[in-house]
Write a protein that holds these residues in place. Structure first.
Motif, PDB file in Angstrom:
ATOM      1  N   GLU A 179      -1.480  -5.233  -2.463  1.00 33.62           N
ATOM      2  CA  GLU A 179      -1.751  -5.389  -3.895  1.00 33.62           C
ATOM      3  C   GLU A 179      -2.911  -4.493  -4.333  1.00 33.62           C
ATOM      4  OE1 GLU A 179      -2.458  -9.532  -4.295  1.00 33.62           O
ATOM      5  OE2 GLU A 179      -0.326 -10.090  -4.259  1.00 33.62           O
ATOM      6  N   GLN A 180      -3.900  -4.345  -3.462  1.00 32.76           N
ATOM      7  CA  GLN A 180      -5.103  -3.604  -3.842  1.00 32.76           C
ATOM      8  C   GLN A 180      -4.926  -2.086  -3.765  1.00 32.76           C
ATOM      9  OE1 GLN A 180      -8.715  -5.316  -2.005  1.00 32.76           O
ATOM     10  NE2 GLN A 180      -7.596  -7.252  -1.835  1.00 32.76           N
ATOM     11  N   ASP A 182      -1.748  -0.763  -4.386  1.00 30.87           N
ATOM     12  CA  ASP A 182      -0.473  -0.557  -5.078  1.00 30.87           C
ATOM     13  C   ASP A 182       0.659  -0.203  -4.123  1.00 30.87           C
ATOM     14  OD1 ASP A 182      -1.601  -1.054  -7.610  1.00 30.87           O
ATOM     15  OD2 ASP A 182      -2.310   1.015  -7.754  1.00 30.87           O
TER      16      ASP A 182
END
Length: 364
Positions: A179-180, A182
């Protein structure tokens, strides 16, 4: 593996016998009085006869916690939980262990606790197999063996109190990293020791997810390094990762010592805000790094609750309330009722993610 555990220390204590101090500030049982029946010593036995089935915890139990290493905020929090449980049960508690996270160092402490004839040892293991001989001797002496946080071979203990289901941790770690960044770029892992059972299980899940989950097709694991749960070494390993992999996008550190050391390095470097860092840490140690943007999100369970559950599990074994068999149940104070699963595993619960929105809601 189930064993019946003696509660002779309780009889000795209630008889008011003098106990001998040993190297780790524990006590040594008097074998001559340990066979005395309760009616002769005046002891008030609070659980059923050996064989399991007792309904109450015995009083006066001696329970010791042996972490991977002392001077570690994570294990200090676990110790606070364990001590509160033992105090609630009117027992005697000791927190002891090596300053370095090595199996050989833990062996000597296990041997000392075995000689002291403590009722239960709560152990976070530095190696799954190297401690088995010492643990077997302790078990043969009547000590309940409960591992927590990091397990040994199931044949070498009675119960393992797991933080969460192992796969949940591994999946949460790679999900946060993805998530961090992408979902695209190079990641590396900063682990504890090469033989740490829990670390390796979580890393296996991360590797499996990267190989099989199409959501992570753009992520490449380029290195796994080990800081041995030492602050300075973890700091140096972080520096080495960034120098060796200039395109690195994220570091995953599934150890509280490692993630704090890595955050400190990033905070003081040009990589702050450029390289993502996630893993397992306590809110109190990571708060400043979340507040200044060095770390976006990390995860953990409540280590205090983990220690508390381990202590209640050890007390339940030592009181013959349970034997460690699958299906055994006991109540761990305000934590509630727990059931022993396959291979003697008890699971505390799912991990919690911490970020700028919720970190101030926690204090451990």
């Amino acid at each position: 593996m189930s064993r019946m555990h003696r509660r002779t220390r309780y009889f000795a204590l209630t008889a008011g016998l003098a106990l001998t101090l040993s190297a780790c500030s524990g006590t040594t049982q008097d074998d001559a009085t340990s066979e005395a029946p309760a009616e002769e010593t005046g002891a008030e036995e609070t659980s059923a006869a050996a064989g399991g089935g007792g309904t109450e915890f015995a009083e006066g139990l001696a329970i010791s916690m042996l972490p991977k290493s002392v001077n570690n905020p994570y294990f200090e929090a676990s110790s606070e939980g364990a001590e509160s449980a033992v105090t609630e049960l009117a027992g005697e508690y000791e927190y002891t262990g090596p300053s370095d996270a090595s199996a050989s160092s833990q062996v000597s402490y296990i041997n000392t606790l075995s000689q002291q004839a403590v009722d239960a040892i709560l152990l976070s293991a530095n190696d799954p197999n190297a401690l088995c001989s010492a643990l077997s001797q302790a078990s043969d002496a009547g000590t309940a063996i409960v591992t927590f946080d990091s397990d040994v071979d199931p044949e070498c203990r009675d119960l393992f109190v797991s933080q969460v289901e192992g796969e949940e941790v591994g999946r949460a770690l790679i999900e946060m990293a993805a998530e961090q960044i992408d979902g695209d770029g190079q990641v590396a892992i900063l682990s504890a020791t090469a033989n740490a059972t829990n670390q390796n299980a979580w890393i296996d899940v991360i590797e499996s997810e990267l190989e099989s989950n199409p959501d992570y097709a753009g992520i490449e694991l380029v290195a796994t390094v080990y800081g041995d749960d030492e602050d300075e070494k973890s700091f140096a390993e972080t520096q080495g990762l960034l120098q060796a992999h200039p395109e690195l996008e994220a570091i995953i550190s599934p150890t509280t010592v490692g993630i704090a050391a890595a955050a400190r390095y990033l905070q003081s470097s040009d990589y702050q805000g450029e390289v993502a860092l996630t893993g397992l840490g306590t809110p109190n140690q990571m708060r400043e790094f979340v507040e200044d943007g060095t770390v976006t999100e990390f995860a953990l369970w409540d280590p205090s609750a983990l220690g508390e559950l381990a202590a209640y599990a050890g007390a339940a074994l030592a009181s013959d309330m349970i034997t460690g068999a699958e299906g055994d149940t006991f109540t761990a104070g305000e934590l509630g009722e727990y059931t022993v699963g396959a291979d003697g595993v008890i699971v505390l619960g799912p991990p919690t993610r911490f970020n700028a929105e919720n970190i101030d809601d926690f204090d451990f």
